[in-house]
Design a protein around this motif. Structure first.
Motif, short mmCIF file in Angstrom:
data_model
loop_
_atom_site.label_atom_id
_atom_site.label_comp_id
_atom_site.label_asym_id
_atom_site.label_seq_id
_atom_site.Cartn_x
_atom_site.Cartn_y
_atom_site.Cartn_z
N UNK A 121 0.77 -1.36 0.05
CA UNK A 121 -0.02 -0.03 -0.13
C UNK A 121 0.82 1.25 0.04
N UNK A 122 2.12 1.25 -0.09
CA UNK A 122 3.09 2.26 0.12
C UNK A 122 3.14 2.78 -1.41
N UNK A 123 2.86 1.98 -2.40
CA UNK A 123 3.00 2.75 -3.65
C UNK A 123 1.63 3.58 -3.94
N UNK A 129 -6.12 13.19 6.09
CA UNK A 129 -5.93 13.00 7.42
C UNK A 129 -5.12 12.07 7.97
N UNK A 130 -5.63 10.95 8.71
CA UNK A 130 -4.60 10.05 9.28
C UNK A 130 -4.12 9.06 8.20
N UNK A 131 -2.83 9.00 8.20
CA UNK A 131 -2.38 7.81 7.51
C UNK A 131 -1.38 6.90 8.29
N UNK A 132 -2.18 5.61 8.43
CA UNK A 132 -1.69 4.56 9.29
C UNK A 132 -0.25 3.83 8.90
N UNK A 137 6.11 5.03 5.44
CA UNK A 137 6.42 6.01 4.36
C UNK A 137 7.69 6.73 4.67
N UNK A 138 7.90 7.12 5.85
CA UNK A 138 8.96 7.91 6.48
C UNK A 138 10.40 6.94 6.05
#
Length: 168
Positions: A121-123, A129-132, A137-138
C-alpha cells in the motif's frame, strides 16, 4: 481562505526569517510563489510588528524557518532505524557517517519496510487525514536517501582507488 492557502502572518514571518538567514527576495519569492516586491513588503511588515512588540520572535521560530530553508535547499530530514530504535537526522548529517554504519542503518530500515505486510500500500498516495502507514512511508524515504548516500560513497571510494592505482 482555502486549506491550500498560506496565511498572511505565516508569509510575513517566513519572509522575515528567511531573508534574515541570507536568502534573497527572489529566492524567497520563488519558494513562496509570490513576487519579490511582496517578499520585501511582508518582511518589512513583520519587522515593524517586532519593533512595535506586536509579535515576538523566538528561538523556536528561527529553528523552524532554518529547517524550512534546509528542506528547500534539498537537505531532507529522514526517519530511519538502527539497532537502537528509530532516529531522525538530516541527509547532510547522514552524509558524514562512514560506509559500514550507513550500511547497517540502510539494512535495518530496509528490513523494517520489507517486514510490513502492508508495504504494497506504500505505492499508493496516503489517505487524507490520518495515515496509518506514515512511519513506513518515512522509513521507505530514508532507505532511498541512504541508498543514494551509499552509492555516492561507493563511487567516491572507486575514484580514490583509481587515483591511487594510477600513481607511479
Amino acid at each position: 481562505m482555502s486549506s491550500d492557502e498560506i496565511s498572511e502572518e505565516v508569509l510575513e514571518e517566513g519572509a522575515y526569517h528567511l531573508t534574515q538567514m541570507g536568502l534573497t527576495k527572489e529566492e524567497v519569492a520563488s519558494r513562496f510563489e509570490i513576487q519579490p516586491e511582496r517578499v520585501r513588503s511582508l518582511a518589512e511588515s513583520y519587522r515593524s510588528k517586532l519593533e512595535a512588540g506586536k509579535v515576538h520572535a523566538s528561538e523556536f521560530d528561527r529553528v523552524f524557518w532554518e529547517d524550512v530553508k534546509k528542506e528547500a535547499e534539498g537537505d531532507v530530514k529522514v526517519t530511519f532505524l538502527s539497532d537502537k530504535g528509530f532516529h531522525h537526522a538530516w541527509k547532510s548529517e547522514l552524509r558524514k557517517l562512514d560506509g559500514p554504519l550507513l550500511m547497517s542503518i540502510y539494512e535495518a530500515s530496509r528490513d523494517f519496510v520489507g517486514a510490513d505486510p502492508n508495504q504494497k500500500f506504500l505505492d499508493y498516495p496516503p489517505p487524507k487525514g490520518y495515515d496509518p502507514l506514515a512511519m513506513d512511508r518515512e522509513v521507505r524515504k530514508a532507505v532511498e536517501v541512504i541508498g543514494d548516500l551509499l552509492s555516492e560513497k561507493w563511487e567516491g571510494q572507486k575514484g580514490r582507488a583509481r587515483k591511487k592505482a594510477a600513481k607511479p
